[in-house]
Scaffold this motif. Structure first.
Motif, PDB file in Angstrom:
ATOM      1  N   LEU A 163      30.899 -19.476  25.539  1.00 19.54           N
ATOM      2  CA  LEU A 163      30.878 -18.896  26.878  1.00 19.54           C
ATOM      3  C   LEU A 163      32.057 -19.340  27.733  1.00 19.54           C
ATOM      4  O   LEU A 163      32.361 -18.704  28.746  1.00 19.54           O
ATOM      5  CB  LEU A 163      29.585 -19.305  27.598  1.00 19.54           C
ATOM      6  CG  LEU A 163      28.282 -18.700  27.075  1.00 19.54           C
ATOM      7  CD1 LEU A 163      27.093 -19.382  27.711  1.00 19.54           C
ATOM      8  CD2 LEU A 163      28.248 -17.203  27.343  1.00 19.54           C
ATOM      9  N   GLU A 164      32.673 -20.463  27.353  1.00 22.06           N
ATOM     10  CA  GLU A 164      33.723 -21.079  28.166  1.00 22.06           C
ATOM     11  C   GLU A 164      33.208 -21.376  29.572  1.00 22.06           C
ATOM     12  O   GLU A 164      33.877 -21.119  30.577  1.00 22.06           O
ATOM     13  CB  GLU A 164      34.965 -20.183  28.227  1.00 22.06           C
ATOM     14  CG  GLU A 164      35.686 -20.029  26.898  1.00 22.06           C
ATOM     15  CD  GLU A 164      37.018 -19.317  27.026  1.00 22.06           C
ATOM     16  OE1 GLU A 164      38.063 -19.979  26.995  1.00 22.06           O
ATOM     17  OE2 GLU A 164      36.985 -18.077  27.169  1.00 22.06           O
ATOM     18  N   ARG A 165      32.031 -21.934  29.612  1.00 17.26           N
ATOM     19  CA  ARG A 165      31.412 -22.339  30.866  1.00 17.26           C
ATOM     20  C   ARG A 165      30.921 -23.775  30.729  1.00 17.26           C
ATOM     21  O   ARG A 165      30.543 -24.222  29.638  1.00 17.26           O
ATOM     22  CB  ARG A 165      30.234 -21.431  31.229  1.00 17.26           C
ATOM     23  CG  ARG A 165      30.630 -20.015  31.596  1.00 17.26           C
ATOM     24  CD  ARG A 165      31.396 -19.973  32.908  1.00 17.26           C
ATOM     25  NE  ARG A 165      31.756 -18.612  33.277  1.00 17.26           N
ATOM     26  CZ  ARG A 165      31.008 -17.829  34.053  1.00 17.26           C
ATOM     27  NH1 ARG A 165      29.850 -18.280  34.522  1.00 17.26           N
ATOM     28  NH2 ARG A 165      31.398 -16.612  34.342  1.00 17.26           N
ATOM     29  N   ALA A 166      30.903 -24.463  31.862  1.00 15.93           N
ATOM     30  CA  ALA A 166      30.399 -25.837  31.888  1.00 15.93           C
ATOM     31  C   ALA A 166      29.008 -25.846  32.513  1.00 15.93           C
ATOM     32  O   ALA A 166      28.683 -25.010  33.373  1.00 15.93           O
ATOM     33  CB  ALA A 166      31.342 -26.733  32.677  1.00 15.93           C
ATOM     34  N   PHE A 167      28.191 -26.793  32.077  1.00 18.32           N
ATOM     35  CA  PHE A 167      26.824 -26.947  32.572  1.00 18.32           C
ATOM     36  C   PHE A 167      26.620 -28.406  32.976  1.00 18.32           C
ATOM     37  O   PHE A 167      26.876 -29.311  32.176  1.00 18.32           O
ATOM     38  CB  PHE A 167      25.811 -26.551  31.492  1.00 18.32           C
ATOM     39  CG  PHE A 167      25.881 -25.113  31.087  1.00 18.32           C
ATOM     40  CD1 PHE A 167      24.969 -24.198  31.589  1.00 18.32           C
ATOM     41  CD2 PHE A 167      26.869 -24.654  30.220  1.00 18.32           C
ATOM     42  CE1 PHE A 167      25.027 -22.859  31.212  1.00 18.32           C
ATOM     43  CE2 PHE A 167      26.933 -23.322  29.843  1.00 18.32           C
ATOM     44  CZ  PHE A 167      26.009 -22.421  30.345  1.00 18.32           C
ATOM     45  N   SER A 226      20.141 -26.751  33.736  1.00 15.67           N
ATOM     46  CA  SER A 226      21.467 -27.192  34.147  1.00 15.67           C
ATOM     47  C   SER A 226      22.097 -26.174  35.101  1.00 15.67           C
ATOM     48  O   SER A 226      21.736 -24.996  35.117  1.00 15.67           O
ATOM     49  CB  SER A 226      22.369 -27.363  32.925  1.00 15.67           C
ATOM     50  OG  SER A 226      21.799 -28.283  32.022  1.00 15.67           O
ATOM     51  N   VAL A 227      23.047 -26.643  35.862  1.00 16.90           N
ATOM     52  CA  VAL A 227      23.773 -25.798  36.801  1.00 16.90           C
ATOM     53  C   VAL A 227      25.085 -25.367  36.155  1.00 16.90           C
ATOM     54  O   VAL A 227      25.806 -26.192  35.574  1.00 16.90           O
ATOM     55  CB  VAL A 227      24.047 -26.557  38.117  1.00 16.90           C
ATOM     56  CG1 VAL A 227      24.904 -25.705  39.052  1.00 16.90           C
ATOM     57  CG2 VAL A 227      22.740 -26.927  38.790  1.00 16.90           C
ATOM     58  N   VAL A 228      25.406 -24.072  36.247  1.00 14.79           N
ATOM     59  CA  VAL A 228      26.631 -23.543  35.668  1.00 14.79           C
ATOM     60  C   VAL A 228      27.789 -23.766  36.633  1.00 14.79           C
ATOM     61  O   VAL A 228      27.703 -23.441  37.820  1.00 14.79           O
ATOM     62  CB  VAL A 228      26.488 -22.038  35.370  1.00 14.79           C
ATOM     63  CG1 VAL A 228      27.757 -21.500  34.735  1.00 14.79           C
ATOM     64  CG2 VAL A 228      25.291 -21.791  34.477  1.00 14.79           C
ATOM     65  N   VAL A 229      28.877 -24.325  36.107  1.00 12.69           N
ATOM     66  CA  VAL A 229      30.074 -24.558  36.916  1.00 12.69           C
ATOM     67  C   VAL A 229      31.289 -24.156  36.083  1.00 12.69           C
ATOM     68  O   VAL A 229      31.190 -23.919  34.874  1.00 12.69           O
ATOM     69  CB  VAL A 229      30.192 -26.041  37.352  1.00 12.69           C
ATOM     70  CG1 VAL A 229      29.014 -26.451  38.222  1.00 12.69           C
ATOM     71  CG2 VAL A 229      30.312 -26.948  36.129  1.00 12.69           C
ATOM     72  N   ASP A 230      32.429 -24.059  36.747  1.00 13.38           N
ATOM     73  CA  ASP A 230      33.663 -23.827  36.015  1.00 13.38           C
ATOM     74  C   ASP A 230      34.015 -25.068  35.208  1.00 13.38           C
ATOM     75  O   ASP A 230      33.650 -26.195  35.569  1.00 13.38           O
ATOM     76  CB  ASP A 230      34.804 -23.508  36.990  1.00 13.38           C
ATOM     77  CG  ASP A 230      34.620 -22.157  37.661  1.00 13.38           C
ATOM     78  OD1 ASP A 230      33.992 -21.283  37.033  1.00 13.38           O
ATOM     79  OD2 ASP A 230      35.086 -21.998  38.803  1.00 13.38           O
ATOM     80  N   VAL A 231      34.745 -24.863  34.131  1.00 18.45           N
ATOM     81  CA  VAL A 231      35.162 -25.991  33.308  1.00 18.45           C
ATOM     82  C   VAL A 231      36.071 -26.893  34.143  1.00 18.45           C
ATOM     83  O   VAL A 231      37.074 -26.411  34.705  1.00 18.45           O
ATOM     84  CB  VAL A 231      35.900 -25.505  32.052  1.00 18.45           C
ATOM     85  CG1 VAL A 231      36.407 -26.699  31.242  1.00 18.45           C
ATOM     86  CG2 VAL A 231      34.993 -24.630  31.208  1.00 18.45           C
ATOM     87  N   PRO A 232      35.730 -28.184  34.266  1.00 18.54           N
ATOM     88  CA  PRO A 232      36.579 -29.097  35.045  1.00 18.54           C
ATOM     89  C   PRO A 232      38.006 -29.085  34.511  1.00 18.54           C
ATOM     90  O   PRO A 232      38.238 -29.025  33.300  1.00 18.54           O
ATOM     91  CB  PRO A 232      35.916 -30.462  34.843  1.00 18.54           C
ATOM     92  CG  PRO A 232      34.498 -30.142  34.508  1.00 18.54           C
ATOM     93  CD  PRO A 232      34.542 -28.864  33.742  1.00 18.54           C
ATOM     94  N   ALA A 233      38.966 -29.147  35.407  1.00 16.95           N
ATOM     95  CA  ALA A 233      40.372 -29.075  35.019  1.00 16.95           C
ATOM     96  C   ALA A 233      40.736 -30.146  34.013  1.00 16.95           C
ATOM     97  O   ALA A 233      41.502 -29.901  33.064  1.00 16.95           O
ATOM     98  CB  ALA A 233      41.254 -29.188  36.269  1.00 16.95           C
ATOM     99  N   GLY A 234      40.176 -31.345  34.174  1.00 20.92           N
ATOM    100  CA  GLY A 234      40.502 -32.431  33.264  1.00 20.92           C
ATOM    101  C   GLY A 234      39.960 -32.226  31.861  1.00 20.92           C
ATOM    102  O   GLY A 234      40.407 -32.886  30.912  1.00 20.92           O
ATOM    103  N   GLU A 235      38.994 -31.294  31.712  1.00 18.90           N
ATOM    104  CA  GLU A 235      38.391 -31.047  30.406  1.00 18.90           C
ATOM    105  C   GLU A 235      39.012 -29.843  29.697  1.00 18.90           C
ATOM    106  O   GLU A 235      38.706 -29.582  28.534  1.00 18.90           O
ATOM    107  CB  GLU A 235      36.878 -30.802  30.567  1.00 18.90           C
ATOM    108  CG  GLU A 235      36.103 -31.955  31.183  1.00 18.90           C
ATOM    109  CD  GLU A 235      35.944 -33.124  30.221  1.00 18.90           C
ATOM    110  OE1 GLU A 235      36.218 -32.964  29.011  1.00 18.90           O
ATOM    111  OE2 GLU A 235      35.536 -34.198  30.683  1.00 18.90           O
ATOM    112  N   LEU A 236      39.881 -29.108  30.400  1.00 19.62           N
ATOM    113  CA  LEU A 236      40.413 -27.869  29.832  1.00 19.62           C
ATOM    114  C   LEU A 236      41.157 -28.075  28.511  1.00 19.62           C
ATOM    115  O   LEU A 236      40.928 -27.321  27.555  1.00 19.62           O
ATOM    116  CB  LEU A 236      41.317 -27.174  30.854  1.00 19.62           C
ATOM    117  CG  LEU A 236      40.586 -26.380  31.938  1.00 19.62           C
ATOM    118  CD1 LEU A 236      41.573 -25.891  33.001  1.00 19.62           C
ATOM    119  CD2 LEU A 236      39.851 -25.190  31.319  1.00 19.62           C
TER     120      LEU A 236
END
Length: 690
Positions: A184-188, A196-206
């Motif tokens: 999905l290319e989504r962060a939880f 869990s809450v859906v958020v954008d992938v943190p920049a540091g994890e990209l």
């Protein structure tokens, strides 16, 4: 709020999903979390405090472990799922073998724990052999102290199928706070006991996410030429194409997707449910795997039998085709029965159903002629062919002799144990006539102990237990000539029998032989049968206190009385004569020697050889286990007297996965102090207490 994401597409239901994994991997906690997420439970219970739906039996609670199959159903986003939580201990593994072939997919609950890899290897091997689609759920991720890449490298050797990492953890200050779904290319971000809450992938994890995602796509491209071309051309594949590949590769057993989470905290469970919802195969695929046609009469298969205190016998079955209604007549190879209730289970609770459709897993009430493993058809469709070949239970590995504390319970004991053995055919109740013992046999110490606890709690039958008697025997070394004479006069006809006998040893294993060389009618031929019976009587217990084997008796002479001789008189004379001969013929004690085949991981082989040697065993050799890399098979000869508790020691040395089979091999002489102690113990056991 949680977000409905691409890929959360409905496939079909209802479905049957197995929860499997090594002992104490968290399967029951995962079931509890799944039921809570699906709305079947208002509040998540805990295995630790005894409030879970699974492991609700007194025995499971007492031992803090799954000791039977736990079954529960939940409706999730319009699809019905039935989950079967299967015990992780190898001692209760037979129940899983009846369930797994009928499942649509399995969730393998595991940890990045090297000590549990042997058990994981055994579980994955069985799923692979069945062709059952499987998803790995790495549990307790919140307590993990290894990188996910290292965890995957640790787990991959346990699986012959490539492991496909679907999610990577998000770390913050050394703690896993969520995960990134690579498809999905989504962060939880985790929330305590909530989705869990859906958020954008943190920049540091990209950068990490991009690398892990590309690795996942490369593995999928091994089975999709179009995807391979897109990757080589730096074209981003459509998300739907990725999910189609994930679904197809899971269904075909090409990959085993790996998800992460924490069952006790509910982390990662929603994504697991959604992955099962749109990727796990449905009943049509399971029918195809089992070789069952889509069209035809209604068909179900019994995967578990339960005897309840108030509801009677319940046959839990998967409906593979068609529908069944309450009150209808069903047929099996054993006969016809009328369905007396259909119900879905939620642990020990149940809900009545008037009708069940294909794919459903329900309890059929009071099918008296049906056993686990039977296939069911409706009254009009005739007797159905077996869906799954009969799965023979493994040979017992541990046993105890049992006696009822209250003699009034003797009849109830047989009835109660028959029900326990019907629920779990890997239990065996046997009567040893020679030792005059009733024995309860099973797959290990815990297996037998739990059966005895059920016997007391459910049926009110209390028993005492002791170590089963060893089947010692005795034989003779010398040939002896004796005269057996029985004469008794007591008014009217008396009793008279007179025989001359040669009693000689036979070669080991020949048993007993009787011959006669009487000349001139010294003993009439019509008494020969009674004389042989008298010889056999004497062999039942020799001078050392044990049955006598490998003896030949020859009737050479004798005399008779025309009035007082009888079959009984000659039988008694022969018994007295042989008993006298055995005491004079150099009696020697024999112990049974078992041929034992032990299966063990190779890195435990040195421990196993030490265990065998410590039990007076003779190691015959060992070799690699066929088609099992990293496993060995050791062959040995071990005295039966040394087999008691072997399975406990063996499993302790092999992280719970070692096993053995045994069969009688030969009799061996035993002498000296060891023989004296055995004879003394036997004499003491036969002496009545004063």
């Amino acid at each position: 709020m949680s977000e409905v994401l691409p890929g959360d597409r409905r496939v079909a239901g209802p479905r049957l999903i197995a929860l499997v994994g090594p002992f104490q991997s968290g399967k029951t906690s995962l079931l509890e979390s799944i039921l809570t997420r699906g709305g079947a439970l208002a509040r998540q219970g805990s295995v630790r405090d005894g409030s879970s739906v699974g492991d609700s039996s007194p025995e499971a609670r007492a031992h803090a472990a799954s000791v039977e199959v736990n079954i529960a159903s939940v409706d999730y986003l319009g699809d019905r799922f039935t989950f079967v939580d299967l015990p992780g201990s190898v001692e209760f593994a037979y129940e899983a073998r009846n369930v797994l072939p009928l499942c649509d997919a399995a969730v393998v609950v595991c940890e990045a724990d090297e000590r549990k890899l042997p058990a994981l290897r055994v579980i994955l091997r069985e799923l692979e052999d069945l062709g059952l689609p499987r998803v790995l759920f790495i549990n307790k991720i919140d307590a993990a102290n290894v990188r996910i890449r290292d965890a995957l490298a640790l787990l991959q050797p346990a699986s012959r199928t490539p492991l496909l990492l679907r999610q990577i953890p998000i770390w913050q200050n050394g703690i896993v706070t969520g995960f990134i779904d690579l498809a999905l290319e989504r962060a939880f971000v985790y929330r305590e006991h909530a989705p869990s809450v859906v958020v954008d992938v943190p920049a540091g994890e990209l950068p990490t996410e991009k690398e892990a995602r590309y690795t996942m796509l490369e593995k999928l491209a091994d089975y999709d030429d179009g995807l391979m071309e897109e990757l080589l051309s730096d074209i981003e594949p459509p998300r739907d194409q990725i999910f189609d590949d994930l679904r197809r590769d899971l269904r075909d057993g090409r990959v085993a997707p790996v998800l992460i989470g924490s069952a006790s905290e509910g982390h990662g469970v929603t994504r697991l449910l959604k992955a099962l919802r749109h990727e796990a195969p449905a009943i049509a695929r399971t029918r195809a795997r089992l070789g069952i046609a889509d069209e035809g009469a209604p068909l179900a298969h019994v995967i578990k039998t339960i005897h309840t205190a108030h509801g009677g016998k319940l046959s839990f079955a998967r409906v593979l085709r068609g529908a069944f209604v309450d009150g209808a007549t069903v047929k099996s190879a054993r006969g016809e029965d009328r369905i007396s209730g259909l119900s879905r289970l939620m642990g020990v609770a149940s809900s009545k159903q008037a009708r069940v459709e294909e794919g459903d897993c329900v309890a059929f009430g009071r099918l008296d002629h049906v056993a686990t493993g039977d296939s069911l058809g409706d009254a009009k469709g005739g007797v159905p062919a077996p869906v799954v070949a009969a799965i023979a239970p493994p040979a017992p590995a541990y046993g105890l002799a049992v006696t009822v504390k209250d003699r009034k319970d003797e009849a109830r004991l047989a009835t109660a144990i028959a029900k326990l053995c019907e629920e779990d055919p890997s239990l065996v109740f046997a009567q040893d006539q020679e030792a005059a013992e009733m024995r309860l046999l099973g797959q290990g110490e815990m297996h037998v102990r739990v059966a005895l606890e059920r016997l007391a709690a459910r049926f009110g039958v209390l028993v005492e237990t002791h170590k089963p008697a060893v089947g010692y025997k005795e034989t003779i070394r010398q040939t002896v000539n004796v005269r057996g004479r029985h004469k008794k006069q007591s008014g009217g006809h008396g009793q008279f029998g007179d025989v001359a006998l040669d009693v000689a040893p036979l070669t080991r294993g020949e048993g007993f032989a009787f011959n006669e060389t009487v000349h001139g009618g010294a003993v009439p031929r019509n008494y020969f049968g009674a004389i042989e019976e008298g010889c056999v009587d004497a062999l039942e217990r020799g001078p050392l206190g044990f049955p006598v084997v490998d003896v030949k008796v020859t009737l050479t002479d004798g005399s008779y009385h025309t009035v007082d001789s009888s079959d009984m008189a000659f039988r008694t004379a022969a018994r007295l004569g042989v008993a006298e001969a055995l005491a004079k013929a150099g009696p020697v004690l024999l112990e049974p020697i078992q041929s034992v085949e032990i299966t063990t991981p190779s890195d435990s082989l040195s421990k196993i050889t030490a265990i065998v040697s410590g039990r007076r065993g003779q190691i015959l050799g060992y070799d690699a286990r066929p088609d099992w890399e990293g496993w060995d098979v050791l062959n040995a000869l071990i005295p039966e007297a040394e087999m008691e508790g072997l399975i406990v020691e063996l499993r302790s040395a092999t992280a719970g996965v070692g096993s053995f089979t045994q069969k009688f091999d030969h009799w061996a002489e035993i002498a000296g102090k060891s023989a004296d102690a055995i004879v003394a113990n036997r004499a003491a056991a036969k002496t009545p207490a004063h």
